[in-house]
Design a protein around this motif. Structure first.
Motif, PDB file in Angstrom:
ATOM      1  N   GLY A 161       0.808  -1.208   0.000  1.00  0.00           N
ATOM      2  CA  GLY A 161       0.000   0.000   0.000  1.00  0.00           C
ATOM      3  C   GLY A 161       0.847   1.267   0.000  1.00  0.00           C
ATOM      4  N   GLY A 162       0.205   2.372   0.296  1.00  0.00           N
ATOM      5  CA  GLY A 162       0.893   3.651   0.335  1.00  0.00           C
ATOM      6  C   GLY A 162       0.370   4.475   1.480  1.00  0.00           C
ATOM      7  N   PRO A 163       0.899   5.678   1.674  1.00  0.00           N
ATOM      8  CA  PRO A 163       0.521   6.495   2.830  1.00  0.00           C
ATOM      9  C   PRO A 163      -0.950   6.883   2.842  1.00  0.00           C
ATOM     10  CG  PRO A 163       1.875   7.743   1.264  1.00  0.00           C
ATOM     11  CD  PRO A 163       1.947   6.312   0.865  1.00  0.00           C
ATOM     12  N   GLU A 164      -1.597   6.934   1.665  1.00  0.00           N
ATOM     13  CA  GLU A 164      -2.999   7.317   1.618  1.00  0.00           C
ATOM     14  C   GLU A 164      -3.932   6.105   1.669  1.00  0.00           C
ATOM     15  OE1 GLU A 164      -3.870  10.443   1.815  1.00  0.00           O
ATOM     16  OE2 GLU A 164      -1.736  10.944   1.867  1.00  0.00           O
ATOM     17  N   THR A 165      -3.391   4.910   1.768  1.00  0.00           N
ATOM     18  CA  THR A 165      -4.201   3.702   1.758  1.00  0.00           C
ATOM     19  C   THR A 165      -4.967   3.541   3.066  1.00  0.00           C
ATOM     20  OG1 THR A 165      -2.656   2.621   0.273  1.00  0.00           O
ATOM     21  CG2 THR A 165      -4.134   1.196   1.497  1.00  0.00           C
ATOM     22  N   ASP A 166      -6.248   3.259   2.957  1.00  0.00           N
ATOM     23  CA  ASP A 166      -7.096   3.036   4.123  1.00  0.00           C
ATOM     24  C   ASP A 166      -7.538   1.583   4.104  1.00  0.00           C
ATOM     25  OD1 ASP A 166      -9.087   2.825   6.007  1.00  0.00           O
ATOM     26  OD2 ASP A 166      -9.996   4.750   5.544  1.00  0.00           O
ATOM     27  N   PRO A 167      -7.088   0.765   5.045  1.00  0.00           N
ATOM     28  CA  PRO A 167      -7.412  -0.661   4.998  1.00  0.00           C
ATOM     29  C   PRO A 167      -8.903  -0.942   5.094  1.00  0.00           C
ATOM     30  CG  PRO A 167      -6.342  -0.071   7.077  1.00  0.00           C
ATOM     31  CD  PRO A 167      -6.205   1.099   6.181  1.00  0.00           C
ATOM     32  N   ILE A 168      -9.648  -0.106   5.788  1.00  0.00           N
ATOM     33  CA  ILE A 168     -11.090  -0.338   5.887  1.00  0.00           C
ATOM     34  C   ILE A 168     -11.755  -0.113   4.540  1.00  0.00           C
ATOM     35  CG2 ILE A 168     -13.243   0.531   6.887  1.00  0.00           C
ATOM     36  CD1 ILE A 168     -11.685   1.007   9.479  1.00  0.00           C
ATOM     37  N   ALA A 169     -11.419   0.975   3.895  1.00  0.00           N
ATOM     38  CA  ALA A 169     -11.988   1.248   2.575  1.00  0.00           C
ATOM     39  C   ALA A 169     -11.538   0.214   1.562  1.00  0.00           C
ATOM     40  CB  ALA A 169     -11.591   2.652   2.120  1.00  0.00           C
ATOM     41  N   ASP A 170     -10.269  -0.204   1.662  1.00  0.00           N
ATOM     42  CA  ASP A 170      -9.766  -1.200   0.720  1.00  0.00           C
ATOM     43  C   ASP A 170     -10.476  -2.538   0.897  1.00  0.00           C
ATOM     44  OD1 ASP A 170      -8.062   0.644  -0.316  1.00  0.00           O
ATOM     45  OD2 ASP A 170      -6.277  -0.085   0.716  1.00  0.00           O
ATOM     46  N   ALA A 171     -10.650  -2.962   2.155  1.00  0.00           N
ATOM     47  CA  ALA A 171     -11.347  -4.217   2.412  1.00  0.00           C
ATOM     48  C   ALA A 171     -12.788  -4.127   1.933  1.00  0.00           C
ATOM     49  CB  ALA A 171     -11.298  -4.555   3.899  1.00  0.00           C
ATOM     50  N   ALA A 172     -13.432  -2.998   2.221  1.00  0.00           N
ATOM     51  CA  ALA A 172     -14.816  -2.814   1.790  1.00  0.00           C
ATOM     52  C   ALA A 172     -14.927  -2.872   0.280  1.00  0.00           C
ATOM     53  CB  ALA A 172     -15.357  -1.490   2.312  1.00  0.00           C
ATOM     54  N   ARG A 173     -13.999  -2.254  -0.394  1.00  0.00           N
ATOM     55  CA  ARG A 173     -14.046  -2.230  -1.860  1.00  0.00           C
ATOM     56  C   ARG A 173     -13.840  -3.640  -2.421  1.00  0.00           C
ATOM     57  NH1 ARG A 173     -11.116   1.688  -2.048  1.00  0.00           N
ATOM     58  NH2 ARG A 173     -12.740   3.287  -2.105  1.00  0.00           N
TER      59      ARG A 173
END
Length: 796
Positions: free
Chosen positions: A131-143
């Protein structure tokens, strides 16, 4: 009390009420300290896992919201199972995982592990490498999850083809969803991880290829995608332990451990007490799991994050250190029913549902965090709402994403075909055997190379081809019941173990489901597995492993995971020494309708080596799942027309000529008998020899025949079929399988769809099991039936 079922709204309100009434902490613990006395779970990790649990819960709510207005197509959720997030925390991202469909907490936690922390998260301490500094694991998992739920073509694992937990980046292997069907693969994967280390040692001793074309080396010398000390995580539901696939896998893990093999697999049973509407008898799951020999049993309260974390950590560490299998039994609850359309009130009492809601793992973790002074009730509810808002926002975003809208796109990942690369690999294996490895080949195979031994039978040719393949594919393994010490029931694998060692040619237990499962795991880890099922009859016990797991994995992962495998199956009828349907099974229907499966049937030694090499190269290059069906009755056949004519034997092709003799997948062979202008006979297997004999007799009468040996039953060689049928305008299909579901049906359909307008007839076996003894001749195709069919066509 509940009047009906636990609705999303009801569950939401109960969570808020429970948290709001919790007392403030008496003391505050630092985030680096244990969240509770005596545990290894720190406050920082507990906060991170709570985020994963919240994300999993809100994903369930979002899926039901999407379904409420027809935009969601999958509502099976993980509510009540969110404690499995702790399991992800105690294993590594590089540990391959095969997940139960209620392991949403695990998925969310693993994604967070692989994501650098963001400063504004309540979780500010998990470490990762993606990932990167702007990555949000909650949003990524949801997506990830919601794209699957709405069948978005942007779904990163299936591309809109299904809803499964899977990710190549996270080392999560998608599973088919059939109850317990992924467990045999998990056992195979665990065994293969250890064997791959030995393959690497063998590879270091092997001479390099004489030449390398394009990317050939990667197919001949693959590397494992996982570390040598990786363990396999396999989660499943309590009802699955009653499924034949699961019982086979657990038994095989114990059997292998008892035999001294390394099986680093952690099985995790997520036990909510229900299999859809059927309740497991009290104590049954624990009794069944405890009684499994060779598996260490551990149990924990899956609704208690601390208990789950500590017990899972103990289990994972033990499996990693000892390389032995263990089973972790997690007691969970199921909230909101099996899926969105499930009316729980039909089969569960309100009191029963209430008892489950009282064990809500999110409430339990909230109580843990508040009691440790890591958050206040208001902060917990605020975080709950914030995560819910993030997930709902993603849900709204994915609604409008494109769906798969073309059949070609849908089937593109089922069976990729790269015939030019396959041909190159066949040629390069020959160059390797003839070049730098020639000295090793001569020393390993025998004092006389197979091409120096004179004409060989079908069985001898397959044996020689397997030996050469073991030399040229360092990651290849041959296994099955009786294949090693005995050399197979018919001697086809004789001598291979002595030449290549017990780590590359080995015996297994007599369980077809597990034999195929071992192949599935070996293929995932980079090996080229060549398992054997002793008889075609026995294959039916393992049908689901081929259909739902082997052939489906590329479809469900867009090619991210693959199952290269060549499954050898002695079969078909006409054996004189053995009778009855157990050894003379002539049914291939189960193979013909599996998408992407490659099925080859060598009728004679002259074709056997080329077909087998093509299967091996197709598996290595395209990840193909191939079935190499060997006609037992032709194994030792020597003659064609008259005793001692030796016309069914063939010389073995020297390695330097393998490329020139390559048989592409889906290419048939035509024999011209006479001028070949009067009749076309289309057949395969035992039918080839019978048809050639009949054609010779007809030629003596002035009738010219074309005999087309299909060689490939999947994919059918449609172009060859059409060409040879059109050449004469009269087609006789000689099909040794049954009339219903037989190969002949496919040939007839191919002719019709190609616009063939000539005469056609079919000779096939009766819709009957094959009886024992001479009675078998009454139901099978014979030369008299072929002759009568040919004469009837010629008379038109």
């Amino acid at each position: 009390m509940l009047s009906d079922v636990t609705t999303p709204q009801d569950l939401d309100e109960r969570f808020r009420t429970a948290v709001a009434t919790m007392p403030d902490a008496v003391e505050r613990r630092a985030v680096e300290d244990p969240v509770r006395d005596g545990t290894g779970l720190t406050g920082r990790s507990a906060l991170a896992l709570f985020d994963a649990q919240l994300a999993s819960r809100h994903l369930d709510l979002a899926k039901r919201w999407l379904r409420s207005f027809g935009e969601g197509f999958y509502t099976v959720g993980s509510s009540g199972h969110e404690g499995n997030a702790a399991l992800a925390a105690v294993v590594r991202v590089t540990d391959p995982a095969l997940l139960h469909y209620r392991s949403g907490g695990f998925y969310c936690a693993r994604l967070a592990q692989a994501t650098p922390p963001a400063e504004d998260h309540i979780d500010d301490g998990t470490d990762g490498d993606g990932g990167g500094p702007e990555t949000d694991p909650i949003a990524d998992a949801a997506r990830d999850v919601l794209r699957g739920a709405v069948a978005s073509a942007a779904d990163p694992i299936t591309g809109g083809r299904g809803k499964v937990f899977g990710s190549t980046a996270l080392n999560i292997i998608p599973t088919s969803g059939t109850a317990g069907a992924h467990l045999p693969r998990a056992v195979g994967l665990g065994l293969a991880i250890d064997r791959m280390r030995r393959v690497a040692t063998v590879r270091q001793r092997q001479p390099g290829p004489a030449r390398t074309v394009g990317t050939t080396r990667q197919y001949l010398e693959p590397r494992s995608p996982w570390p040598d000390d990786a363990i396999v995580i396999c989660t499943f539901g309590d009802a699955s332990i009653n499924h034949a696939s699961a019982t086979a896998a657990l038994n095989t893990a114990g059997w292998a451990d008892h035999a001294g093999l390394k099986v680093p697999v952690l099985f995790v049973c997520e036990d909510n007490g229900l299999g859809l509407s059927v309740r497991s008898p009290d104590g049954w799951v624990a009794a069944a799991l405890r009684s499994q020999p060779g598996l260490r049993y551990l149990a924990a309260d899956g609704c208690d994050l601390v208990d789950t974390y500590d017990t899972a950590a103990e289990a994972a560490a033990w499996v990693r250190e000892h390389r032995r299998p263990a089973v972790l039994h997690l007691s969970t609850v199921r909230l909101m029913g099996h899926a969105g359309a499930d009316a729980e009130a039909v089969y569960r009492s309100a009191d029963d549902i209430d008892r489950d809601v009282a064990r809500d793992p999110l409430v339990d973790t909230a109580r843990l965090l508040i009691g440790a002074g890591l958050a206040t009730p208001d902060e917990i509810i605020s975080r709950y709402d914030e995560v819910g808002w993030q997930v709902r926002k993603v849900a709204e975003e994915v609604i409008g994403e494109p769906k798969l809208d073309a059949a070609a796109r849908i089937v593109a990942t089922i069976a990729p075909r790269r015939p030019i690369r396959v041909a190159r690999v066949v040629a390069d294996t020959g160059a390797r055997a003839a070049g730098a490895a020639a000295t090793t080949r001569a020393a390993t195979l025998s004092t006389r190379l197979p091409e120096e031994r004179g004409p060989l039978t079908l069985a001898q040719t397959i044996n020689a081809t397997l030996a050469d393949a073991l030399l040229t594919y360092p990651a290849m393994t041959v296994f099955g019941a009786d294949v090693a010490a005995k050399g197979g029931l018919y001697g086809v694998t004789a001598g291979l173990r002595d030449r290549f060692g017990p780590h590359r040619v080995f015996d297994t237990l007599l369980d077809q489901t597990s034999i195929v499962g071992l192949g599935l795991g070996a293929g995932l880890v980079g090996q080229l597995p060549v398992p054997e099922i002793q008889y075609l009859t026995y294959l039916h016990a393992a049908e689901d492993q081929l259909r739902g797991e082997a052939a489906a994995v590329q479809f469900l992962s867009q090619g991210g995971y693959r199952n290269p495998m060549v499954l050898r199956v002695p079969g078909l009828a006409y054996q004189d020494s053995l009778g009855g349907h157990s050894q003379n099974d002539n049914s291939l229907a189960v193979l013909r309708d599996i998408p992407g499966l490659v099925v080859a049937v060598p009728a004679r030694a002259e074709d056997a080596a080329g077909l087998l090499r093509s299967c091996l190269a197709s598996a290595a290059v395209d990840g193909s799942v191939c079935v190499f069906l060997e006609p037992i009755a032709l194994y030792d056949t020597r003659d064609l027309h008259t005793p001692d004519d030796g016309h069914w034997l063939a010389a073995y092709t020297p390695p330097a000529d393998w490329g020139g003799g390559h048989i592409p997948v889906g290419r048939a062979r035509t024999y011209l008998v006479g001028a070949g202008e009067d009749l076309t006979i289309i057949t395969f297997g035992n039918g080839v020899r019978m048809s050639l004999r009949v054609a010779a007799r007809l030629a003596a009468e002035g009738v010219g025949c074309r005999v087309l040996d299909l060689r490939w039953l999947a994919p059918l060689p449609v172009a060859d079929i059409t060409r040879e049928a059109t050449a004469t305008g009269r087609v006789l299909i000689v099909d040794e399988t049954r009339r219903s579901g037989g190969v002949g049906e496919g040939v007839l359909a191919a002719l019709v769809e190609a616009g063939y307008v000539g005469a056609a007839a079919r000779v096939a076996a009766l819709d009957s099991y094959v009886p024992i003894g001479p009675a078998a001749r009454q139901v099978l195709v014979d030369e008299d039936a072929i002759t009568q069919g040919a004469r009837a066509l010629l008379a038109r």
